[in-house]
Design a protein around this motif. Structure first.
Motif, PDB file in Angstrom:
ATOM      1  N   GLU A   1     -23.750   2.584 -47.047  1.00 25.02           N
ATOM      2  CA  GLU A   1     -23.169   2.235 -48.357  1.00 25.02           C
ATOM      3  C   GLU A   1     -21.948   1.327 -48.182  1.00 25.02           C
ATOM      4  O   GLU A   1     -21.777   0.321 -48.885  1.00 25.02           O
ATOM      5  CB  GLU A   1     -22.758   3.532 -49.063  1.00 25.02           C
ATOM      6  CG  GLU A   1     -22.386   3.364 -50.500  1.00 25.02           C
ATOM      7  CD  GLU A   1     -21.706   4.633 -51.042  1.00 25.02           C
ATOM      8  OE1 GLU A   1     -21.144   4.556 -52.131  1.00 25.02           O
ATOM      9  OE2 GLU A   1     -21.718   5.683 -50.352  1.00 25.02           O
ATOM     10  N   GLU A   2     -21.102   1.673 -47.215  1.00 24.59           N
ATOM     11  CA  GLU A   2     -19.896   0.867 -46.970  1.00 24.59           C
ATOM     12  C   GLU A   2     -20.264  -0.538 -46.492  1.00 24.59           C
ATOM     13  O   GLU A   2     -19.697  -1.538 -46.922  1.00 24.59           O
ATOM     14  CB  GLU A   2     -19.006   1.575 -45.933  1.00 24.59           C
ATOM     15  CG  GLU A   2     -18.388   2.855 -46.453  1.00 24.59           C
ATOM     16  CD  GLU A   2     -18.027   3.875 -45.374  1.00 24.59           C
ATOM     17  OE1 GLU A   2     -17.436   4.915 -45.730  1.00 24.59           O
ATOM     18  OE2 GLU A   2     -18.344   3.649 -44.168  1.00 24.59           O
TER      19      GLU A   2
ATOM     20  N   ASN B   1     -20.795   3.400 -42.757  1.00 25.04           N
ATOM     21  CA  ASN B   1     -22.126   3.895 -43.138  1.00 25.04           C
ATOM     22  C   ASN B   1     -22.849   2.829 -43.972  1.00 25.04           C
ATOM     23  O   ASN B   1     -22.279   1.778 -44.282  1.00 25.04           O
ATOM     24  CB  ASN B   1     -22.031   5.252 -43.850  1.00 25.04           C
ATOM     25  CG  ASN B   1     -21.324   5.169 -45.197  1.00 25.04           C
ATOM     26  OD1 ASN B   1     -21.302   4.119 -45.831  1.00 25.04           O
ATOM     27  ND2 ASN B   1     -20.751   6.288 -45.630  1.00 25.04           N
TER      28      ASN B   1
ATOM     29  N   PRO C   1      -8.473  14.887 -46.201  1.00 26.51           N
ATOM     30  CA  PRO C   1      -9.345  13.898 -46.847  1.00 26.51           C
ATOM     31  C   PRO C   1      -9.091  13.840 -48.349  1.00 26.51           C
ATOM     32  O   PRO C   1      -8.978  14.874 -49.005  1.00 26.51           O
ATOM     33  CB  PRO C   1     -10.762  14.411 -46.547  1.00 26.51           C
ATOM     34  CG  PRO C   1     -10.604  15.252 -45.329  1.00 26.51           C
ATOM     35  CD  PRO C   1      -9.231  15.864 -45.408  1.00 26.51           C
TER      36      PRO C   1
ATOM     37  N   GLU D   1     -14.079  13.012 -57.874  1.00 21.56           N
ATOM     38  CA  GLU D   1     -14.704  11.721 -57.560  1.00 21.56           C
ATOM     39  C   GLU D   1     -14.482  10.673 -58.662  1.00 21.56           C
ATOM     40  O   GLU D   1     -14.241   9.499 -58.359  1.00 21.56           O
ATOM     41  CB  GLU D   1     -16.211  11.934 -57.322  1.00 21.56           C
ATOM     42  CG  GLU D   1     -16.941  10.744 -56.738  1.00 21.56           C
ATOM     43  CD  GLU D   1     -16.448  10.315 -55.343  1.00 21.56           C
ATOM     44  OE1 GLU D   1     -15.926  11.159 -54.584  1.00 21.56           O
ATOM     45  OE2 GLU D   1     -16.585   9.105 -55.023  1.00 21.56           O
TER      46      GLU D   1
ATOM     47  N   LEU E   1     -11.995   2.197 -48.736  1.00 22.56           N
ATOM     48  CA  LEU E   1     -12.840   3.153 -48.001  1.00 22.56           C
ATOM     49  C   LEU E   1     -12.353   4.592 -48.199  1.00 22.56           C
ATOM     50  O   LEU E   1     -11.523   5.086 -47.426  1.00 22.56           O
ATOM     51  CB  LEU E   1     -12.827   2.806 -46.512  1.00 22.56           C
ATOM     52  CG  LEU E   1     -13.480   1.484 -46.115  1.00 22.56           C
ATOM     53  CD1 LEU E   1     -13.339   1.254 -44.616  1.00 22.56           C
ATOM     54  CD2 LEU E   1     -14.947   1.447 -46.523  1.00 22.56           C
ATOM     55  N   PRO E   2     -12.883   5.294 -49.208  1.00 21.37           N
ATOM     56  CA  PRO E   2     -12.415   6.665 -49.450  1.00 21.37           C
ATOM     57  C   PRO E   2     -12.683   7.624 -48.288  1.00 21.37           C
ATOM     58  O   PRO E   2     -11.913   8.549 -48.059  1.00 21.37           O
ATOM     59  CB  PRO E   2     -13.185   7.098 -50.703  1.00 21.37           C
ATOM     60  CG  PRO E   2     -14.107   6.014 -51.050  1.00 21.37           C
ATOM     61  CD  PRO E   2     -13.815   4.815 -50.222  1.00 21.37           C
ATOM     62  N   ARG E   3     -13.740   7.361 -47.544  1.00 21.33           N
ATOM     63  CA  ARG E   3     -14.068   8.236 -46.411  1.00 21.33           C
ATOM     64  C   ARG E   3     -12.961   8.192 -45.350  1.00 21.33           C
ATOM     65  O   ARG E   3     -12.834   9.097 -44.526  1.00 21.33           O
ATOM     66  CB  ARG E   3     -15.394   7.742 -45.801  1.00 21.33           C
ATOM     67  CG  ARG E   3     -16.247   8.820 -45.165  1.00 21.33           C
ATOM     68  CD  ARG E   3     -17.669   8.330 -44.983  1.00 21.33           C
ATOM     69  NE  ARG E   3     -17.819   7.117 -44.211  1.00 21.33           N
ATOM     70  CZ  ARG E   3     -17.977   7.054 -42.883  1.00 21.33           C
ATOM     71  NH1 ARG E   3     -17.976   8.161 -42.172  1.00 21.33           N
ATOM     72  NH2 ARG E   3     -18.148   5.892 -42.283  1.00 21.33           N
ATOM     73  N   HIS E   4     -12.192   7.100 -45.358  1.00 22.43           N
ATOM     74  CA  HIS E   4     -11.126   6.931 -44.372  1.00 22.43           C
ATOM     75  C   HIS E   4      -9.761   7.033 -45.028  1.00 22.43           C
ATOM     76  O   HIS E   4      -8.778   6.504 -44.517  1.00 22.43           O
ATOM     77  CB  HIS E   4     -11.269   5.578 -43.675  1.00 22.43           C
ATOM     78  CG  HIS E   4     -12.606   5.385 -43.041  1.00 22.43           C
ATOM     79  ND1 HIS E   4     -13.719   5.011 -43.761  1.00 22.43           N
ATOM     80  CD2 HIS E   4     -13.019   5.551 -41.765  1.00 22.43           C
ATOM     81  CE1 HIS E   4     -14.762   4.947 -42.952  1.00 22.43           C
ATOM     82  NE2 HIS E   4     -14.364   5.266 -41.734  1.00 22.43           N
ATOM     83  N   THR E   5      -9.704   7.709 -46.174  1.00 25.62           N
ATOM     84  CA  THR E   5      -8.442   7.843 -46.897  1.00 25.62           C
ATOM     85  C   THR E   5      -8.005   9.299 -46.844  1.00 25.62           C
ATOM     86  O   THR E   5      -8.815  10.203 -47.071  1.00 25.62           O
ATOM     87  CB  THR E   5      -8.640   7.418 -48.370  1.00 25.62           C
ATOM     88  OG1 THR E   5      -9.178   6.104 -48.389  1.00 25.62           O
ATOM     89  CG2 THR E   5      -7.331   7.455 -49.141  1.00 25.62           C
ATOM     90  N   SER E   6      -6.729   9.500 -46.538  1.00 26.04           N
ATOM     91  CA  SER E   6      -6.244  10.875 -46.458  1.00 26.04           C
ATOM     92  C   SER E   6      -4.802  10.950 -46.932  1.00 26.04           C
ATOM     93  O   SER E   6      -4.108   9.949 -47.036  1.00 26.04           O
ATOM     94  CB  SER E   6      -6.321  11.385 -45.012  1.00 26.04           C
ATOM     95  OG  SER E   6      -5.253  10.856 -44.251  1.00 26.04           O
TER      96      SER E   6
ATOM     97  N   ARG F   1     -10.882  13.252 -50.782  1.00 25.15           N
ATOM     98  CA  ARG F   1     -11.887  13.875 -51.665  1.00 25.15           C
ATOM     99  C   ARG F   1     -11.666  15.380 -51.816  1.00 25.15           C
ATOM    100  O   ARG F   1     -12.225  15.995 -52.711  1.00 25.15           O
ATOM    101  CB  ARG F   1     -13.293  13.572 -51.151  1.00 25.15           C
ATOM    102  CG  ARG F   1     -13.708  12.129 -51.485  1.00 25.15           C
ATOM    103  CD  ARG F   1     -15.174  11.872 -51.201  1.00 25.15           C
ATOM    104  NE  ARG F   1     -15.644  10.704 -51.906  1.00 25.15           N
ATOM    105  CZ  ARG F   1     -16.134   9.608 -51.312  1.00 25.15           C
ATOM    106  NH1 ARG F   1     -16.228   9.552 -49.994  1.00 25.15           N
ATOM    107  NH2 ARG F   1     -16.536   8.587 -52.034  1.00 25.15           N
TER     108      ARG F   1
END
Ligand code: APR
Length: 316
Positions: free
Chosen positions: A293-294, A291, A199, A206, A189-194, A201
């Motif tokens: 997509e996930e 979301n 973040p 990408e 889960l890139p949205r939850h990766t930091s 990203r």
């Protein structure tokens, strides 16, 4: 005061490495069991003899007799047949092809163990992981809190390792999580990766990130193709993190294969989700706000797991 007791089932690469880490962290007395005569005894003797050097003070026993496992707090289940190159065809069986072979190992052995340690927490490592969790749950009759699969802890560790390598930062500062089944459809889960809260990203293009996600998904296979056998350092250390959280009631949040009963929209299926691990085992499933997509990726992974679980022939 009674010491904690962990039974490690299978004294092969993952089992013996896990026992090593349990000992070096001085987490519990360890019973190593295996079907091969002499193997668990030899591993235990060798490991115990490192105690005076390393400074751990534990009882480490190797045996072929399951009676010695009685009243364990945690059963770390690694026995089974790993992915190895067939000497004749030169091919590797997939995780899923191992399902029937390992069902016949995991079923009878875990039934015996569950009777001898009726209050234990099972942490399952044998592949195909999600399916083997079903086998243990089925034969032990244990509640879902006490049958947990080690998958996400390893997959997340690989994902974080590759991010740290790419960015040239400490692995300690990479945070993230991988959900789903322990297969190529797992869901990083890139949205939850930091990295220390930044973040990922913002730190990486990408295409690089997607390449890392792909590498994490195939991380097990990459090791197999290099080593000619399945990985053991990272699987063992990921398992021991789970063992430690249970024994010390740490309540760590670790992605684990958990028997879902409605969470994330799945029923009666082991799949990797964030879970709180403590003295009672899997104490809570954390339901993330995914979301579309996930969730779609998780659905694909769940479908793949369901396909393997169906091979077990338990019905629903
Ligand atoms: N009873 C007891 N022990 C068994 C049985 C059985 N019925 N069947 C196999 N074993 C033991 C083997 O004798 C061996 O020592 O399980 C051990 C497995 O060790 P390895 O072959 O070295 O496999 P390992 O690399 O440790 O992997 C074990 O973990 O990560 C997963 O995919 C991997 O399913 C595999 C498992």
């Amino acid at each position: 005061m009674r010491r904690n007791k962990v039974t490690v089932v299978g004294s092969g690469a993952v089992g013996s490495t896990a026992a090593h880490w349990i000992a070096s962290k001085e987490l519990a007395d360890v019973v190593l069991v295996d079907q091969v005569q002499g193997l668990p005894q030899g591993v235990a003797l060798d490991l115990a003899s490192s105690g005076p050097v390393e400074g751990f003070d534990l009882n480490i026993l190797g045996t072929n007799d399951y009676e010695a496992t009685a009243d364990s707090d945690v059963i770390l289940f690694t026995a089974g047949v790993p992915r190895r190159k067939d000497p004749v065809t030169g091919k590797f069986p997939s995780r899923d092809e191992l399902v029937k072979v390992n069902q016949d190992v995991v079923g009878p052995v875990s039934e015996k163990l569950a009777k001898l340690s009726p209050n234990s927490v099972f942490i399952v490592v044998t592949n195909p992981l999600d399916a083997m969790c079903h086998v243990v749950k089925e034969v032990s009759g244990f509640p879902r809190e006490r049958v947990i699969g080690q998958a996400g802890a390893l997959d997340t560790a690989r994902y974080k390792t590759f991010i740290a390598m790419e960015l040239g930062v400490s692995v300690e500062d990479v945070h993230g999580i991988v959900l789903g089944g322990h297969g190529d459809e797992m869901v990083p889960l890139p949205r939850h990766t930091s990295v220390s809260g930044i973040p990922v990203r913002e730190l990486m293009a990408e295409d690089k990130l997607q390449a890392i996600i792909e590498r994490a998904r195939k991380g097990g296979g990459e090791v197999v193709s290099l080593l000619g056998r399945s990985a053991y350092y990272a699987p063992a250390s990921a398992s021991v993190a789970m063992v430690e959280s249970v024994l010390k009631d740490k309540k760590r949040v670790i992605a684990s294969a958990v028997y879902l009963q409605g969470e994330y929209g799945y029923n009666d299926l082991f799949i990797g989700v964030p879970a709180v691990l403590g003295a009672k085992g899997m104490e809570k499933v954390i339901v993330m706000d995914l979301n579309a997509e996930e969730k779609a990726m998780l659905d694909i992974s769940a479908k793949a797991v369901r396909g393997v679980v169906d091979v077990l022939g338990y019905g629903k």
